[in-house]
Design a protein around this motif. Structure first.
Motif, PDB file in Angstrom:
ATOM      1  N   GLU A   1       0.829  -1.215   0.000  1.00 24.91           N
ATOM      2  CA  GLU A   1       0.000   0.000   0.000  1.00 24.91           C
ATOM      3  C   GLU A   1       0.855   1.252   0.000  1.00 24.91           C
ATOM      4  OE1 GLU A   1      -3.462   0.392   2.265  1.00 24.91           O
ATOM      5  OE2 GLU A   1      -3.813  -1.753   2.452  1.00 24.91           O
TER       6      GLU A   1
ATOM      7  N   PRO B   1       0.367   5.199  -2.846  1.00 28.60           N
ATOM      8  CA  PRO B   1      -0.542   5.826  -1.888  1.00 28.60           C
ATOM      9  C   PRO B   1      -0.710   7.317  -2.168  1.00 28.60           C
ATOM     10  CG  PRO B   1       1.593   5.462  -0.911  1.00 28.60           C
ATOM     11  CD  PRO B   1       1.668   4.897  -2.285  1.00 28.60           C
TER      12      PRO B   1
ATOM     13  N   THR C   1      -4.774  -2.052  -1.365  1.00 32.08           N
ATOM     14  CA  THR C   1      -5.780  -1.265  -2.059  1.00 32.08           C
ATOM     15  C   THR C   1      -5.195  -0.254  -3.019  1.00 32.08           C
ATOM     16  OG1 THR C   1      -5.739   0.105  -0.103  1.00 32.08           O
ATOM     17  CG2 THR C   1      -7.556  -1.473  -0.317  1.00 32.08           C
ATOM     18  N   SER C   2      -3.917   0.040  -2.861  1.00 32.40           N
ATOM     19  CA  SER C   2      -3.409   1.120  -3.700  1.00 32.40           C
ATOM     20  C   SER C   2      -2.024   0.789  -4.211  1.00 32.40           C
ATOM     21  CB  SER C   2      -3.345   2.403  -2.874  1.00 32.40           C
ATOM     22  OG  SER C   2      -2.525   3.337  -3.522  1.00 32.40           O
TER      23      SER C   2
ATOM     24  N   HIS D   1      -4.476   8.521   1.742  1.00 31.71           N
ATOM     25  CA  HIS D   1      -4.258   7.096   1.949  1.00 31.71           C
ATOM     26  C   HIS D   1      -3.185   6.878   3.014  1.00 31.71           C
ATOM     27  CE1 HIS D   1      -4.490   3.047   0.041  1.00 31.71           C
ATOM     28  NE2 HIS D   1      -3.401   2.906   0.774  1.00 31.71           N
TER      29      HIS D   1
ATOM     30  N   LYS E   1      -9.540   0.278   6.655  1.00 34.09           N
ATOM     31  CA  LYS E   1      -9.116  -0.365   5.416  1.00 34.09           C
ATOM     32  C   LYS E   1     -10.147  -0.137   4.303  1.00 34.09           C
ATOM     33  CE  LYS E   1      -7.322  -4.824   4.135  1.00 34.09           C
ATOM     34  NZ  LYS E   1      -7.073  -4.977   2.974  1.00 34.09           N
TER      35      LYS E   1
ATOM     36  N   LEU F   1      -4.307   7.710   6.499  1.00 36.05           N
ATOM     37  CA  LEU F   1      -5.107   6.653   7.125  1.00 36.05           C
ATOM     38  C   LEU F   1      -4.209   5.529   7.649  1.00 36.05           C
ATOM     39  CD1 LEU F   1      -8.106   6.493   4.634  1.00 36.05           C
ATOM     40  CD2 LEU F   1      -8.197   7.207   7.024  1.00 36.05           C
ATOM     41  N   LEU F   2      -3.173   5.207   6.880  1.00 30.69           N
ATOM     42  CA  LEU F   2      -2.234   4.161   7.323  1.00 30.69           C
ATOM     43  C   LEU F   2      -1.546   4.581   8.622  1.00 30.69           C
ATOM     44  CD1 LEU F   2      -0.329   2.926   4.145  1.00 30.69           C
ATOM     45  CD2 LEU F   2      -1.697   1.534   5.709  1.00 30.69           C
TER      46      LEU F   2
ATOM     47  N   ARG G   1      -9.670   3.201   2.957  1.00 32.41           N
ATOM     48  CA  ARG G   1      -8.517   3.305   2.053  1.00 32.41           C
ATOM     49  C   ARG G   1      -8.883   2.775   0.675  1.00 32.41           C
ATOM     50  NH1 ARG G   1      -5.471   1.180   6.386  1.00 32.41           N
ATOM     51  NH2 ARG G   1      -4.929  -0.677   5.199  1.00 32.41           N
TER      52      ARG G   1
ATOM     53  N   SER H   1      -8.776   4.955  -3.025  1.00 32.64           N
ATOM     54  CA  SER H   1      -8.144   4.599  -4.301  1.00 32.64           C
ATOM     55  C   SER H   1      -9.214   3.970  -5.174  1.00 32.64           C
ATOM     56  CB  SER H   1      -6.974   3.643  -4.060  1.00 32.64           C
ATOM     57  OG  SER H   1      -7.359   2.642  -3.147  1.00 32.64           O
TER      58      SER H   1
END
Lengths: 727, 145
Positions: A555, A596, A592-593, A600, A704, A603-604, A707, A711
């Protein structure tokens, strides 16, 4: 044989010897006696000299031989040991008394001005047919030159020519005597090795003559600061040895050494310049530190080395435990040396996989030691032991050869992958590193040699950035790729990165392993991935242990993965099998990406913060250290993020509002958990902990999902997608 | 944490096997020395030196112990003690190296961790793991005459 009648004094007609001869005979005998350099004397049985040649008159200073007694002739003579003769010990008396020869007896005649004549004496009885002693013949040879020469040689062999101090040979003799005396007296002897600090610069700056003069001066100072029974010897270069005798307490020895070192370090006037020099000393005590001279010297030398290591200008007593440790270390180094020769080292290989493409990208070679007793050892068990030693270069050279051999073997089997080898700091700083490397590469065709990748630790790079940059440049010229390993822990700045032009950055494992729990580490990993590509660097994440780590890395846009989550390092034959059966894991699509976005990444980061907070809270509760202040859901890092203005644009998502509710719930459960632990209500605490973890998972899952929403359209993946991945 | 207390040797550390005990003395001595040196404000060079000394002597010592295990058939006893023992040896250096690397990376908090870890490791290892081995060897030696 004619028996002699008892009581009758044996007589010899001496006159007839010389008189009753023809004139010719007498002249011949006289001429022979006159010519002889040796002293020749004939004595009668009553101990009177009856005949002596001119050599005898010259040496013993008598005029007429007639009727002199041995006392008159030998009165000034001394025995070899310097003692005076008793009358019955004199050669003439002995021959006459015993009837036996005297062979090669040494004797000196002391002359005025202290000069001595040395003589070697032979004596033989003169007997008649019946064995009756008629007299004695004595000969003496002047061996003064020989003795003086021998004394000179002895002196040269025992004393140092420059300083006139005893040398190693005489030191050994003095030690033998001192130790024997100390055994009798039951006291101690200190054996010291003393070495001047920084003597070489004096020699270099002022010249050898000045250096010699300084050594002579130091010798005088040393000699002046010891007692008469003690010895100071020069045993080479600027090294001296001291024997301090009659010591009863260690403190006496300490005082003496302190005095000696301070005396030596007083300034000297050499070649018109004031020179200051210090000294270090190592001390071994007899009998505590050894009873044999050689061992004592060795131990004193070890202690001297430690004194030097500890910063010079000091003395150090021998430390047995330390010595045993140093010995153990030497034993280990020898074993490693032998292990290289007897092929106990092997290379294991660990693949680096591009998880987005689903392909093996390259391989890292990792050294192992098949130890005959300890089994398979990881590099952490033996590499740190040799990183200061020449052996690390020898081992490094072996690794390069072996990796190239393996690349060639795989090439023959149709496996064409780059192989990275780790090069130690000491190895890479060898001036001929690239020359030797080039020679090794030249043994193989380019399709093999150019498969080699050179991995250099960032800390090595930073130790000498100019030298390493040059090595990297040369490696590129040889067609090799270069990776900087353990990136992030070695203080490299972006400026350095610009100069180093490495092909690959391998992020240090510690960041990877902690990034799910330590938000700062996640930020660092994200940061490295972000700035590497403008520099044209690939990024590899090593030490990836779980699928969770792996997905997070994907990600973040870090696609090159190495670690236990894929496979452990393995021997080459197993790697070949692993490569044949390798399949990309369908889970890798779950990330998901491909790259990033800022949201994104935020959020991580928030997720990592939350994860860290939950772990922390559980730890605190279990240790009964939970405090109510932690209950405030606005004050934890995740709460701060939720409420800061920059986050408010996420409110358009339902998931974000759900996240807020779960977050509040988590704080309430945490507060209860803390209280239950405080009250010792373990059963209830266990239930709360489970609830807390469940809520935590719910929250992570919502993050998640968000995220995924951010994306919108994941880029199509290059390898064949599995079923659950939609269009 | 009492990370800076030196380990004081007491008789409970004795395993009954002379060569092991002698080496343990040196290990304890090494640790205490490291402890004293690290208590001051010290450079990374110092830490490198200390960890090298320690790793070097530890490996030497492990070889002695594991050699004795093989000589007296510790593995064949089938108690699992041998495997646990080896596991502790193998993890030792990687832990020390990990802490050293942290220190290299400028995380000074780990210094106390290093000492605490080392002290605990050594004391626990000697008191539990090595004493089991010691008892085993002593029994074997007695049985062998």
């Amino acid at each position: 044989m004619k028996p002699n009648s008892p009581g009758r004094k044996p007589r010899i007609d001496w006159a007839s010897l010389l008189v009753d001869r023809s004139e010719t005979d007498r002249s011949a005998l006289q001429a022979a006696l006159t010519l002889a350099h040796e002293v020749i004397q004939i004595w009668d049985a009553s101990g009177k000299l009856v005949l002596a040649n001119p050599a005898s008159a010259r040496i013993f200073g008598h005029v007429e031989a007639d009727q002199l007694t041995q006392d008159q002739v030998y009165g000034d003579c001394l025995q070899e040991n310097g003692n005076a003769y008793r009358p019955d010990e004199m050669p003439v008396a002995r021959v006459l008394a015993t009837g036996l020869p005297v062979n090669s007896q040494m004797m000196t005649i002391c002359q005025t001005e202290g000069k001595a004549i040395w003589l070697r004496i032979f004596g033989n009885p003169i007997k008649d047919d019946s064995g009756q002693i008629l007299g004695a013949v004595i000969t003496a040879t002047d061996i003064t030159e020989f003795i003086e020469h021998r004394q000179r040689l002895e002196y040269l062999a025992s004393y140092d020519a420059l300083t006139q101090l005893p040398n190693r040979l005489l030191l050994a003799e003095r030690m033998r005597i001192s130790l024997a005396r100390s055994r009798r007296m039951k006291d101690m002897v200190a054996v010291c090795m003393l070495d001047l600090d920084n003597f070489k610069p004096v020699n270099d700056n002022l010249g050898h003559k000045a250096g010699d003069e300084l050594l002579r001066e130091v010798a005088v100072h040393l000699q002046e600061s010891i007692r008469g029974d003690d010895t100071v010897a020069r045993i080479g270069g600027d090294e001296f040895a001291l024997l301090l005798c009659g010591i009863h307490k260690v403190s006496e020895c300490e005082q003496t050494l302190a005095r000696i070192l301070s005396r030596v370090s007083q300034p000297y006037l050499i070649a018109g310049q004031v020179v200051k020099i210090g000294a270090s000393a190592g001390v071994a005590l007899f009998p505590g530190d050894g009873t044999e001279p050689d061992l004592l010297l060795k131990h004193a030398d070890t202690a001297l080395y430690q004194a030097k290591e500890a910063g010079k200008n000091r003395f150090q007593f021998f430390d047995r435990k330390l010595d045993m440790r140093l010995q153990a270390h030497r034993v280990l180094l020898r074993k490693i040396e032998k292990a290289i020769r007897s092929a106990e080292f092997v290379l294991y290989y660990q693949p680096i996989v591009d998880c987005r493409k689903g392909q093996v990208e390259s391989i890292e070679a990792l050294i192992r030691w098949r130890h005959p007793v300890l089994g398979l050892l990881a590099p952490s068990e033996f590499l740190p032991l040799i990183d200061q030693d020449e052996l690390s270069t020898t081992l490094g050279e072996w690794v390069l050869d072996e990796a190239l051999r393996q690349i060639a073997a795989w090439h023959a089997d149709g496996i064409a992958l780059d192989v990275g080898v780790n090069i130690s700091a000491r190895h890479i700083t060898q001036p001929d590193f690239t020359t030797r490397l080039a020679a090794k590469l030249a043994e193989h065709p380019p399709e093999i040699s150019q498969r080699l990748r050179i991995d250099i630790a960032e800390s090595t790079v930073m130790a000498d950035i100019n030298a390493t940059a040059e090595v990297i440049r040369k490696c590129h010229k040889l067609g090799l790729r270069v990776a900087i390993d353990h990136f992030g822990v070695g203080y490299a700045s972006l400026l350095h990165l610009k100069r180093l032009v490495a092909d690959t950055l391998k992020i240090d494992q510690s960041f990877i392993q902690n990034m799910l729990d330590v938000p700062e580490d996640l930020a660092i990993v994200g940061g490295v991935v972000g700035f590497a590509s403008p520099f044209g660097c690939q990024v590899v994440a090593g030490g990836v242990e779980t699928i969770e780590h792996l997905l997070t890395l994907l990600e973040l846009g870090c696609n090159l993965i190495q670690g236990h989550s894929l496979t452990r390092p393995m021997p080459p034959e197993k790697l070949a099998a692993w490569l044949r059966t390798f399949q990309p894991d369908p889970l890798w699509h779950l990330s998901t990406s491909p790259r990033p976005s800022r949201d994104h990444f935020e959020l991580l980061l928030a997720e990592a913060n939350h994860r860290a907070w939950v772990n922390h809270v559980i730890d605190l509760c279990q240790q009964n250290r939970y405090i109510d202040a932690m209950m405030d859901e606005q004050q934890c890092p995740f709460g701060l993020w939720l409420n800061k203005p920059g986050t408010q644009h996420f409110r358009k998502y339902d998931e974000f509002r759900q996240i807020e509710q779960h977050h509040n719930a988590i704080h309430q459960i945490a507060s209860r958990l803390g209280a239950h632990h405080r009250d010792g209500n373990i059963e209830q605490a266990r239930i709360d902990e489970e609830m807390l973890l469940q809520e935590h998972l719910n929250l992570l899952s919502l993050l998640k999902t968000m995220r995924g929403l951010l994306s919108h359209k994941p880029r199509p993946l290059p390898f064949k997608a599995s079923q659950e991945t939609g269009p | 944490m009492t990370g800076y207390e030196p380990i004081e040797w007491d008789d409970s550390f004795n395993t009954g096997v002379a060569e092991i005990d002698e080496q343990h003395h040196i290990l304890v001595n090494t640790l205490n020395e490291a402890n004293a040196k690290l208590a001051g404000d010290v450079s990374i060079d110092f830490v490198e030196e200390i960890t090298q000394d320690l790793l070097s002597y530890a490996l030497y010592h492990f070889e002695t112990e594991e050699g004795l295990m093989q000589e007296y058939g510790y593995h064949e006893a089938g108690t699992g003690d041998a495997e646990r023992h080896l596991q502790q040896h193998r993890s030792f250096s990687s832990r020390v190296v990990a802490v050293r690397d942290n220190l290299r990376a400028g995380m000074p908090i780990s210094r106390e961790d290093l000492i605490t870890f080392l002290n605990n490791w050594l004391v626990n290892h000697i008191l539990n793991t090595d004493k089991k081995l010691g008892a085993f060897i002593v029994a074997r030696r007695a049985a062998g005459g």
